[in-house]
Write a protein that holds these residues in place. Structure first.
Motif, short mmCIF file in Angstrom:
data_model
loop_
_atom_site.label_atom_id
_atom_site.label_comp_id
_atom_site.label_asym_id
_atom_site.label_seq_id
_atom_site.Cartn_x
_atom_site.Cartn_y
_atom_site.Cartn_z
N LYS A 256 2.90 3.47 2.30
CA LYS A 256 2.32 2.40 1.49
C LYS A 256 2.28 1.12 2.31
CE LYS A 256 2.53 4.69 -2.49
NZ LYS A 256 1.40 5.43 -2.94
N LYS A 257 1.29 0.29 2.01
CA LYS A 257 1.24 -1.05 2.57
C LYS A 257 1.68 -2.00 1.47
CE LYS A 257 -1.74 -4.52 4.65
NZ LYS A 257 -3.10 -4.84 5.12
N ILE A 258 2.67 -2.83 1.77
CA ILE A 258 3.14 -3.83 0.83
C ILE A 258 2.75 -5.19 1.36
CG2 ILE A 258 5.14 -4.88 -0.28
CD1 ILE A 258 6.53 -2.18 -0.10
N VAL B 151 2.86 -18.03 2.43
CA VAL B 151 3.01 -17.09 3.52
C VAL B 151 2.67 -15.70 2.99
CG1 VAL B 151 4.64 -16.04 5.13
CG2 VAL B 151 4.78 -18.47 4.65
N LYS B 152 1.86 -14.95 3.74
CA LYS B 152 1.56 -13.57 3.36
C LYS B 152 2.26 -12.64 4.35
CE LYS B 152 -2.50 -11.45 3.95
NZ LYS B 152 -3.89 -11.05 3.71
N ILE B 153 3.08 -11.76 3.82
CA ILE B 153 3.81 -10.79 4.63
C ILE B 153 3.23 -9.41 4.34
CG2 ILE B 153 6.06 -9.74 5.05
CD1 ILE B 153 7.25 -12.38 4.02
N SER B 154 2.90 -8.68 5.40
CA SER B 154 2.39 -7.32 5.26
C SER B 154 3.30 -6.36 6.00
CB SER B 154 0.98 -7.21 5.85
OG SER B 154 0.10 -8.08 5.22
N MET B 155 3.53 -5.21 5.40
CA MET B 155 4.35 -4.18 6.06
C MET B 155 3.93 -2.81 5.57
SD MET B 155 7.79 -5.02 3.93
CE MET B 155 7.28 -6.68 3.55
N ILE B 156 4.10 -1.82 6.44
CA ILE B 156 3.85 -0.43 6.07
C ILE B 156 5.21 0.24 5.96
CG2 ILE B 156 2.70 1.73 6.71
CD1 ILE B 156 0.76 -0.63 6.30
N VAL B 157 5.46 0.90 4.83
CA VAL B 157 6.75 1.54 4.60
C VAL B 157 6.54 2.97 4.13
CG1 VAL B 157 7.88 -0.65 4.06
CG2 VAL B 157 6.97 0.73 2.22
N LEU B 158 7.57 3.79 4.29
CA LEU B 158 7.53 5.15 3.76
C LEU B 158 7.60 5.10 2.24
CD1 LEU B 158 9.99 6.82 6.29
CD2 LEU B 158 7.49 6.84 6.33
N ILE C 182 5.23 4.44 12.48
CA ILE C 182 5.78 3.20 11.91
C ILE C 182 7.30 3.10 12.11
CG2 ILE C 182 3.93 2.96 10.25
CD1 ILE C 182 5.91 3.90 8.08
N ARG C 183 7.88 4.04 12.78
CA ARG C 183 9.33 4.01 13.04
C ARG C 183 9.61 3.39 14.38
NH1 ARG C 183 12.38 8.40 9.89
NH2 ARG C 183 10.87 8.78 8.29
#
Length: 114
Positions: free
Chosen positions: A2-4, A60-67, A113-114
């Motif tokens: 997922k992208k958060i 501020v916009k923070i984007s991350m890809i997580v499991l 992504i790890r």
């Protein structure tokens, strides 16, 4: 995966970044300075006696890809740090990610992504 994306107040960034790296073994963040307009409706200031209304406020916009299994933990952490209960705290968006590819090695999926 997922992208958060979280749009938060600027002053919460350092605490969120530090807490994210302390709580998640592998996490990468992309941070952007953005301007936003929503329920907060801007900010009224007085400069030299004149009323100035700023309608686009800095965020501020923070984007991350997580499991997938980390999504709820990341959301809970963002809420814990960024939630003040006042208008202007921000928003969190969650998107499906079809594929992730690490350019350097060609790794795909969760390995990228790890």
């Amino acid at each position: 995966m997922k992208k958060i994306e979280a749009i938060i107040q600027q002053e919460k960034l350092e605490e969120l970044k530090t807490t994210m790296t302390d709580n998640f073994e592998t996490i990468g963040l992309t941070v952007s300075q953005v301007l936003g307009f929503g329920n907060q409706k801007g900010l009224k200031e007085y400069i030299r006696g004149q009323e100035i209304i700023t309608t686009l406020l800095p965020k501020v916009k923070i984007s991350m890809i997580v499991l997938d299994n980390d999504v709820e933990a990341v959301i809970a952490l963002i809420l814990t740090i960024c939630q003040t209960g006042k208008v202007g705290d921000g928003k969190i968006f969650v998107y499906n990610v079809e594929e992730a590819i690490r350019i350097r090695t060609g790794e795909r999926g969760s390995a990228a992504i790890r």
